[in-house]
Design an enzyme around this catalytic site. Structure first.
Site, PDB file in Angstrom:
ATOM      1  N   ARG A  65      -2.370  -2.004  -3.623  1.00  0.00           N
ATOM      2  CA  ARG A  65      -3.659  -1.365  -3.343  1.00  0.00           C
ATOM      3  C   ARG A  65      -3.741  -0.082  -4.159  1.00  0.00           C
ATOM      4  NH1 ARG A  65      -5.117   2.923   1.128  1.00  0.00           N
ATOM      5  NH2 ARG A  65      -7.358   2.879   0.935  1.00  0.00           N
ATOM      6  N   ARG A  70     -12.587  13.925   9.006  1.00  0.00           N
ATOM      7  CA  ARG A  70     -13.471  14.328   7.896  1.00  0.00           C
ATOM      8  C   ARG A  70     -14.883  14.586   8.413  1.00  0.00           C
ATOM      9  NH1 ARG A  70     -11.656   9.362   4.936  1.00  0.00           N
ATOM     10  NH2 ARG A  70      -9.677   9.899   3.931  1.00  0.00           N
ATOM     11  N   ASN A  76       0.863  -1.178   0.000  1.00  0.00           N
ATOM     12  CA  ASN A  76       0.000   0.000   0.000  1.00  0.00           C
ATOM     13  C   ASN A  76       0.903   1.232   0.000  1.00  0.00           C
ATOM     14  OD1 ASN A  76      -1.828   2.019   0.396  1.00  0.00           O
ATOM     15  ND2 ASN A  76      -2.704   1.192   2.294  1.00  0.00           N
TER      16      ASN A  76
END
Ligand code: AMP
Length: 396
Positions: free
Chosen positions: A89, A238, A8
């Site tokens: 990924r 977020r 990743n």
């Protein structure tokens, strides 16, 4: 013996897990952080030991070389040729990829083209791909997309109610994210339900980032993240869903500029923004327990945003056989699970098995036999999905 490495690559980090695929065991895992800085950190776990080094790692290429040299040095592999596949990924696969793909020229071009939708991630994934390709040219490479699992959404679920040309001309639509996790967890649940032909599952991936997905008969039919991961539930930093007029108001009336507003919504909102304490759920919970009112409020909003999606997806699925909790908060916080479930238990007839919820470990059922919906904790394992797809597509 075939070894596969799941990678990743982020803009300044590179996470890895090396698998022995014959028995699907993790041989070694770790992360290289702060790539490009003087004080990069290389952490590698092997044989129950954790080795942490701080050194300057200027680029991803050097990070990959350091990792591979270390695999030889520690005799984790005797030759790099033992690594037959590299699974990458990839955050954004757009509408191109319904499933994982062997990386070739065409796939590279598409990942590159989609960088407008994932400007921080897709270029970093390609950087990681090139670094491994150069270091182990004999290994095949596969891209596993975070968006692929959600490609089964129907247009009525992925088209935004704005002028249609923004979809056709500019690719504005819901893509979702965390697809690999939602796929893995829903498959584990289907297994636990005894592989029924029909199933209705809600997966709650609650970590630093968070999303919920409605999975019908093994397919994603809707998910809470949207055009980007900013949409959906409240997260660590977020905001999740909000009225877009707030953006215009902050620009026109408060004098912020667009970049600052978007940064604020991605990095300074959510648990951090409301609590003022931290983006980390544990820290916010500790503060709430010590009487911090804003921390309590942040957690209350978080729970309510999660149950709003559980309710929505219960309706969308036409009922629900099982709800599964996963990721940092979902796997580890018995309190979060209990509170979220208590907010929906009256409506949905859920009865929690407190002992299994609080004292159990790993994959387990945490509802009682009389509960109308089964509730599971399923530790996610995106790396295993990446490694399996890599092995399958490369015929290893
Ligand atoms: P992830 O992004 O999946 O690594 O999840 C990170 C989030 O999980 C952070 O908000 C952590 O505070 C939270 N988390 C991890 N362990 C626990 C725990 N034991 N109790 C509550 N929250 C936890």
């Amino acid at each position: 013996m075939s070894k596969v490495i799941a990678v990743n690559a982020g803009s300044s980090s590179l996470k890895f897990q090396l698998f022995e695929m014959d028995n699907e065991t993790v041989i070694t895992s770790g992360v290289i952080e702060r790539i490009g800085m003087e004080d990069s950190i290389f952490t590698i776990k092997y044989n129950g030991e954790k080795d942490v080094r701080t050194l300057a790692i200027p680029t991803h290429k050097e990070a990959v070389h350091l990792l591979l040299d270390t695999l030889i040095e520690k005799q984790i592999v005797s030759s790099l040729d033992e690594i037959k596949g590299v699974g990458h990924r990839v955050v954004q696969g757009g509408s191109y990829f319904q499933e994982s793909a062997i990386i070739d020229e065409d796939v590279i071009n598409k990942i590159d083209e989609l960088k407008s939708l994932a400007p921080l991630h897709n270029p970093a994934h390609l950087t990681g791909y090139y670094a491994f390709k150069e270091a182990i040219p004999s290994a095949g490479a596969v891209a596993v997309f975070d968006t692929a699992f959600h490609q089964t959404l129907q247009p009525k679920c992925y088209i935004y109610p704005i002028p249609y040309k923004f979809y056709t001309e500019n690719k504005v639509r819901k893509y979702g994210a965390h697809g690999t996790s939602h796929f893995y967890v829903s498959q584990r649940v289907i297994d636990k339900l005894g592989q029924p032909e029909h199933s209705k599952i809600i997966v709650a991936h609650l970590g630093a980032g968070g999303s919920l997905t409605a999975v019908k008969d093994g397919k994603s039919i809707n998910t809470s993240m949207g055009f980007t991961p900013l949409a959906g539930i409240m997260m660590g930093t977020r905001s999740g869903d909000l009225d877009p007029s707030i953006i215009d108001y902050l620009i026109e009336q408060v004098g912020m500029d667009m970049k600052d507003v978007i940064h604020m919504l991605n990095k300074e909102s959510g648990l951090l923004g409301v609590s003022g304490v931290s983006s980390d759920f544990r820290d916010v919970l500790n503060a709430a327990n010590e009487g911090n009112e804003r921390a309590k409020l942040a957690i209350d909003i978080f729970f309510r945003r999660v149950i709003a999606y559980i309710g929505r997806y219960f309706i969308a699925l036409g009922g629900c056989d099982a709800i599964a909790f996963t990721a940092g908060i979902g796997e580890n916080s018995a309190y979060a699970r209990k509170e979220i479930l208590s907010l929906v238990s009256e409506a949905l007839g859920i009865v929690v098995d407190d002992d299994a919820n609080e004292n159990g470990e790993g994959e387990r059922l945490i509802s009682t036999p009389e509960s109308k919906i089964k509730v599971y904790v399923i530790p996610t394992n995106e790396e295993l999905v990446i490694a399996r797809d890599t092995k399958r597509l490369l015929n290893l």
